[in-house]
Design an enzyme around this catalytic site. Structure first.
Site, PDB file in Angstrom:
ATOM      1  N   SER A 162      48.270  25.751  40.449  1.00  0.00           N
ATOM      2  CA  SER A 162      47.822  26.094  41.795  1.00  0.00           C
ATOM      3  C   SER A 162      47.500  24.820  42.579  1.00  0.00           C
ATOM      4  CB  SER A 162      46.627  27.044  41.717  1.00  0.00           C
ATOM      5  OG  SER A 162      46.267  27.547  42.983  1.00  0.00           O
ATOM      6  N   HIS A 187      47.913  33.211  46.494  1.00  0.00           N
ATOM      7  CA  HIS A 187      49.250  33.298  45.883  1.00  0.00           C
ATOM      8  C   HIS A 187      49.868  34.690  46.009  1.00  0.00           C
ATOM      9  CE1 HIS A 187      48.922  29.240  44.442  1.00  0.00           C
ATOM     10  NE2 HIS A 187      47.771  29.521  43.858  1.00  0.00           N
TER      11      HIS A 187
END
Length: 319
Positions: free
Chosen positions: A92, A205
């Protein structure tokens, strides 16, 4: 046979108050890096890392800058010791320090890009929370079901998405408040061991972050993304990244697409295996131990241990 290092960079959630203090006390290079980041970001980074309580440090804008700074400073100390990556990937947020490690972004640009990102993310998350009056979208970790089962079930529930493919035993979903509640019920009925709602600021996300992605695309339009100088793996594709143009495109898609961490681990493991070398060493560079734990669950974890590098002793233990 020379040793090669694979660097893994942690994402949001790895932060903790006081991190990097012992490393900066022992290695002046680390403190110099934090001071340079402070100048670029316009924030006293050592103050943020060492004198913030957990609540302040856990704010999305603070935690992302703090983790990036800690990862980059730790990498500088390793480099001073002659330890440099032959491959890099980040979870991430950790993908941005990985881009710096691979030469895709310059030192100044990676800090500026992360600063732009955190402002956008914080603003969008605050708007989401305000608009939903306490029923904001979020994320939940589904434990005990294989990723393909989580993806299948999530696909049948409105406004729920598989967001982080962490391991064969853990997948994180993002969704609306009502969507997450319905999904957690469905996963429990399907045999999930636990469903853990995460203390995060937004539904990361997944397509619910499209507004943030649009703003981020504009923010980085003028930033130079170079071709990677070492093997670099992408959260968006789960594969090796080849060109700066592709990486820049994926930096935007990164906000609305799942983190394909299990795929990245598999590709890295295949690379290490293909080179027929026992001299690879996997290092989790930055705060926390999450990525080392995930790597241990892979088929490669027994052959190539992952060491978490976040203290003076762990830095000195790398050779």
């Amino acid at each position: 046979m020379s040793k090669k290092f694979a660097f893994l960079f942690p994402g949001q959630g790895a932060q903790e108050p006081g991190m990097m203090k012992d490393i900066c006390d022992a290695f002046p290079t680390a403190r110099k890096i934090l001071d340079k980041i402070s100048e670029i970001a316009g924030i006293n980074v050592p103050e943020l890392l060492w004198n913030s309580d957990a609540a302040v440090l856990s704010r999305s804008d603070n935690s992302q800058l703090a983790i990036t700074a800690a990862s980059v400073a730790t990498m500088a100390v390793l480099e001073e010791k002659g330890i440099v990556p032959a491959s890099a990937m980040g979870f991430s947020l950790g993908e941005f320090p990985a881009l710096y490690a691979a030469g895709v972004l310059s030192f100044e640009d990676v800090i500026k890009v992360v600063c732009q990102l955190v402002k956008i993310m914080q603003s969008v998350c605050e708007k989401i929370a305000a608009e939903n009056e306490g029923h904001a979208p979020g994320m939940s970790a589904i434990l005990g079901l294989p990723p393909e089962k989580v993806i299948e079930i999530a696909g049948g529930i409105s406004d729920v998405y598989a967001a982080n493919l962490n391991s064969v035993k853990q997948t994180v979903i993002s969704g609306t408040f009502d969507g997450l509640a319905a999904a957690e019920k469905a996963f429990t009925e399907a045999g999930a061991r636990r469903c853990v709602r995460l203390a995060v600021a937004g539904p990361f996300h997944c397509p619910l972050m499209q507004k943030a992605a649009d703003e981020f695309e504009k923010a980085i339009a003028g930033v130079q993304f170079n071709d990677p100088k070492i093997a670099l793996f992408s959260n968006v594709t789960g594969e090796k990244a080849v060109s700066g143009a592709e990486i820049k495109k994926n930096a935007v898609l990164h906000l609305t697409n799942p983190v394909r961490w299990t795929d990245e681990e598999a590709v890295l493991g295949a690379l290490m295996t293909s080179e027929a070398s026992d001299e690879w060493q996997v290092l989790e560079v930055g705060p926390g131990r999450v990525l080392g734990g995930l790597w241990k669950q892979t088929e490669f974890g027994e052959k190539w241990n992952c060491s978490s590098i976040n203290t003076v002793d762990t830095i000195n233990g790398v050779n």
